[in-house]
Write a protein that holds these residues in place. Structure first.
Motif, PDB file in Angstrom:
ATOM      1  N   ALA A  10       0.824  -1.208   0.000  1.00 38.71           N
ATOM      2  CA  ALA A  10       0.000   0.000   0.000  1.00 38.71           C
ATOM      3  C   ALA A  10       0.855   1.254   0.000  1.00 38.71           C
ATOM      4  O   ALA A  10       1.932   1.301   0.600  1.00 38.71           O
ATOM      5  N   THR A  11       0.345   2.275  -0.674  1.00 38.31           N
ATOM      6  CA  THR A  11       0.907   3.631  -0.633  1.00 38.31           C
ATOM      7  C   THR A  11      -0.225   4.571  -0.251  1.00 38.31           C
ATOM      8  O   THR A  11      -1.254   4.618  -0.932  1.00 38.31           O
ATOM      9  N   LEU A  12      -0.046   5.306   0.837  1.00 41.47           N
ATOM     10  CA  LEU A  12      -1.082   6.188   1.361  1.00 41.47           C
ATOM     11  C   LEU A  12      -0.563   7.616   1.359  1.00 41.47           C
ATOM     12  O   LEU A  12       0.500   7.901   1.919  1.00 41.47           O
ATOM     13  N   VAL A  13      -1.318   8.539   0.747  1.00 45.08           N
ATOM     14  CA  VAL A  13      -0.867   9.923   0.574  1.00 45.08           C
ATOM     15  C   VAL A  13      -1.905  10.885   1.136  1.00 45.08           C
ATOM     16  O   VAL A  13      -3.074  10.866   0.726  1.00 45.08           O
ATOM     17  N   GLY A  14      -1.475  11.732   2.063  1.00 46.38           N
ATOM     18  CA  GLY A  14      -2.354  12.748   2.627  1.00 46.38           C
ATOM     19  C   GLY A  14      -1.734  14.129   2.526  1.00 46.38           C
ATOM     20  O   GLY A  14      -0.640  14.362   3.049  1.00 46.38           O
ATOM     21  N   CYS A  15      -2.421  15.048   1.849  1.00 45.93           N
ATOM     22  CA  CYS A  15      -1.918  16.417   1.651  1.00 45.93           C
ATOM     23  C   CYS A  15      -2.863  17.416   2.316  1.00 45.93           C
ATOM     24  O   CYS A  15      -3.980  17.623   1.826  1.00 45.93           O
ATOM     25  N   ASN A  16      -2.408  18.040   3.394  1.00 46.23           N
ATOM     26  CA  ASN A  16      -3.176  19.094   4.058  1.00 46.23           C
ATOM     27  C   ASN A  16      -2.750  20.492   3.610  1.00 46.23           C
ATOM     28  O   ASN A  16      -3.413  21.470   3.954  1.00 46.23           O
ATOM     29  N   TYR A  17      -1.614  20.620   2.886  1.00 48.81           N
ATOM     30  CA  TYR A  17      -1.089  21.916   2.420  1.00 48.81           C
ATOM     31  C   TYR A  17      -1.001  22.912   3.580  1.00 48.81           C
ATOM     32  O   TYR A  17      -1.560  24.018   3.507  1.00 48.81           O
ATOM     33  N   SER A  96      -5.637  11.392  -0.465  1.00 44.27           N
ATOM     34  CA  SER A  96      -6.565  12.328   0.162  1.00 44.27           C
ATOM     35  C   SER A  96      -5.952  13.722   0.057  1.00 44.27           C
ATOM     36  O   SER A  96      -4.872  13.986   0.615  1.00 44.27           O
ATOM     37  N   GLY A  97      -6.616  14.603  -0.688  1.00 42.64           N
ATOM     38  CA  GLY A  97      -6.073  15.943  -0.901  1.00 42.64           C
ATOM     39  C   GLY A  97      -6.841  16.659  -1.997  1.00 42.64           C
ATOM     40  O   GLY A  97      -7.955  16.260  -2.355  1.00 42.64           O
ATOM     41  N   HIS A  98      -6.256  17.696  -2.535  1.00 43.55           N
ATOM     42  CA  HIS A  98      -6.908  18.461  -3.588  1.00 43.55           C
ATOM     43  C   HIS A  98      -6.866  17.727  -4.922  1.00 43.55           C
ATOM     44  O   HIS A  98      -5.924  16.998  -5.241  1.00 43.55           O
ATOM     45  N   GLY A  99      -7.919  17.938  -5.712  1.00 41.66           N
ATOM     46  CA  GLY A  99      -7.952  17.501  -7.096  1.00 41.66           C
ATOM     47  C   GLY A  99      -8.327  18.685  -7.960  1.00 41.66           C
ATOM     48  O   GLY A  99      -8.854  19.696  -7.473  1.00 41.66           O
ATOM     49  N   THR A 100      -8.057  18.581  -9.255  1.00 43.07           N
ATOM     50  CA  THR A 100      -8.402  19.675 -10.158  1.00 43.07           C
ATOM     51  C   THR A 100      -8.703  19.105 -11.539  1.00 43.07           C
ATOM     52  O   THR A 100      -8.482  17.928 -11.807  1.00 43.07           O
ATOM     53  N   LEU A 101      -9.239  19.954 -12.414  1.00 42.59           N
ATOM     54  CA  LEU A 101      -9.522  19.598 -13.805  1.00 42.59           C
ATOM     55  C   LEU A 101      -8.642  20.443 -14.711  1.00 42.59           C
ATOM     56  O   LEU A 101      -8.565  21.668 -14.562  1.00 42.59           O
TER      57      LEU A 101
END
Length: 334
Positions: A10-17, A96-101
């Motif tokens: 598993a690779t788990l990524v959390g970005c709170n900026y 878990s974090g921001h996404g964009t288009l």
């Protein structure tokens, strides 16, 4: 346990900026809670779970910046995980974090409906749907790669993956008169992404690829250097997205029902709620998990609609468990 000899990675990524105008609250909590769930319920070993969070630089005990969820570090962690995998292994990626288009370089009629989805690492080195397609196309045969993305515009984050549950999925009307007030979404407008990158690159260009190439060189997404995804072979990639491509995903504040006094992503929390209602050792299919998470979110007044993208076979396969051998499937039918 079925398939106990196989690896579970598993690779788990959390970005709170943190300390930025784009700051979120629940993303790091999401991946720590998911790590606990992987270890306690799904048989993952602590040594096989890589955690990347952007509070690492705030922790003096952190060994190095390699733990930060930069675009390069996320790609490297995913590449290393796939390189370690063999036939029948179970791979998991939680973002878990921001996404964009991202709009096309040359806008055309109807371009608003053909934007590309991307996640936003802590250094804004975007990872696009094309990048995820290229990664999963390297999977060994019979190896499952399950991706949970609790981010805005996450529907379709694996380019050309088949939609199983999307905007057309049947839903029932629920009473949301008790809906809880939410103030924070995981929405990051593309204009904000472009503006931030332009301020760092110093380039006067409306094309995000030029800024990424200037800032990150070979570590930028191949989408902007002619590395388009292939047609997409039959594979064992499974995407559980927090919302549709045209929707946003929400943070739950510590004061909202079901948050347990901590901030969490609404979708990540809904997954834990659904799994928590199952007996220890019970399995739930990817399709059942997404539909149950939709129900939890609807009952709590959230408007986002989680989606499922994968093959027909994987839609009804157990979440994070190896698929039964075909002989066993036949025996069960006799």
């Amino acid at each position: 346990m079925e398939g106990s000899a196989k690896k579970r990675l598993a690779t788990l990524v959390g970005c709170n900026y943190p300390n930025s105008r784009h700051e979120l609250s629940g993303c790091i909590n999401d991946v720590h809670a998911m790590r606990d769930l992987l270890l306690s319920r799904f048989g993952f070993s602590p040594d096989d779970v890589v955690l990347l969070t952007d509070d690492a630089h705030l922790d003096s005990s952190s060994p190095s910046s390699s733990a930060l969820p930069t675009g390069a570090n996320i790609r490297r962690a995913l590449t290393d995980m796939i390189d370690r995998a063999g036939p029948g292994d179970v791979l998991f990626f939680h973002y878990s974090g921001h996404g964009t288009l991202i709009p096309p370089v040359k806008p055309h009629h109807g371009w608003q409906h053909r934007r590309d989805e991307a996640i936003v690492p802590c250094d804004f080195n975007l990872i696009t749907d094309v990048d995820f397609r290229q990664l999963v196309d390297r999977l060994p045969a019979e190896t499952t790669f399950t991706m949970v993305s609790d981010s805005c515009h996450s529907g379709g984050l694996i380019d050309k993956e088949k939609e199983q549950i999307g905007p057309e999925a049947e839903t029932t009307t629920a009473d949301v008169s008790g809906a809880i007030h939410r103030t924070v979404g995981r929405y990051l407008p593309f204009e904000s992404v472009l503006g931030h990158l332009a301020s760092l690159s110093g380039i006067d260009s409306p094309h995000v690829g030029e800024h990424l190439a200037e800032l990150f060189g070979a570590e930028a997404s191949r989408k902007f250097s002619g590395g388009a995804a292939a047609a997409g072979r039959g594979d064992d990639a499974i995407l559980l997205s927090g919302c549709q491509a045209n929707e946003t995903s929400a943070d739950m504040s510590p004061f909202e029902a079901g948050s347990g006094g901590k901030a969490y992503g609404a979708f990540s929390n809904a997954i834990r709620v659904v799994l928590g209602e199952k007996e220890e050792g019970a399995v739930i299919s990817n399709r059942e998990l997404v539909m149950a998470a939709r129900k939890v979110l609807r009952e709590r007044g959230f408007e986002q609609h989680p989606c499922l993208y994968c093959s027909d076979e994987n839609a009804d396969a157990p979440f994070l468990w190896p698929r039964p051998e075909k002989k066993q499937q036949l025996r069960a039918c006799m």
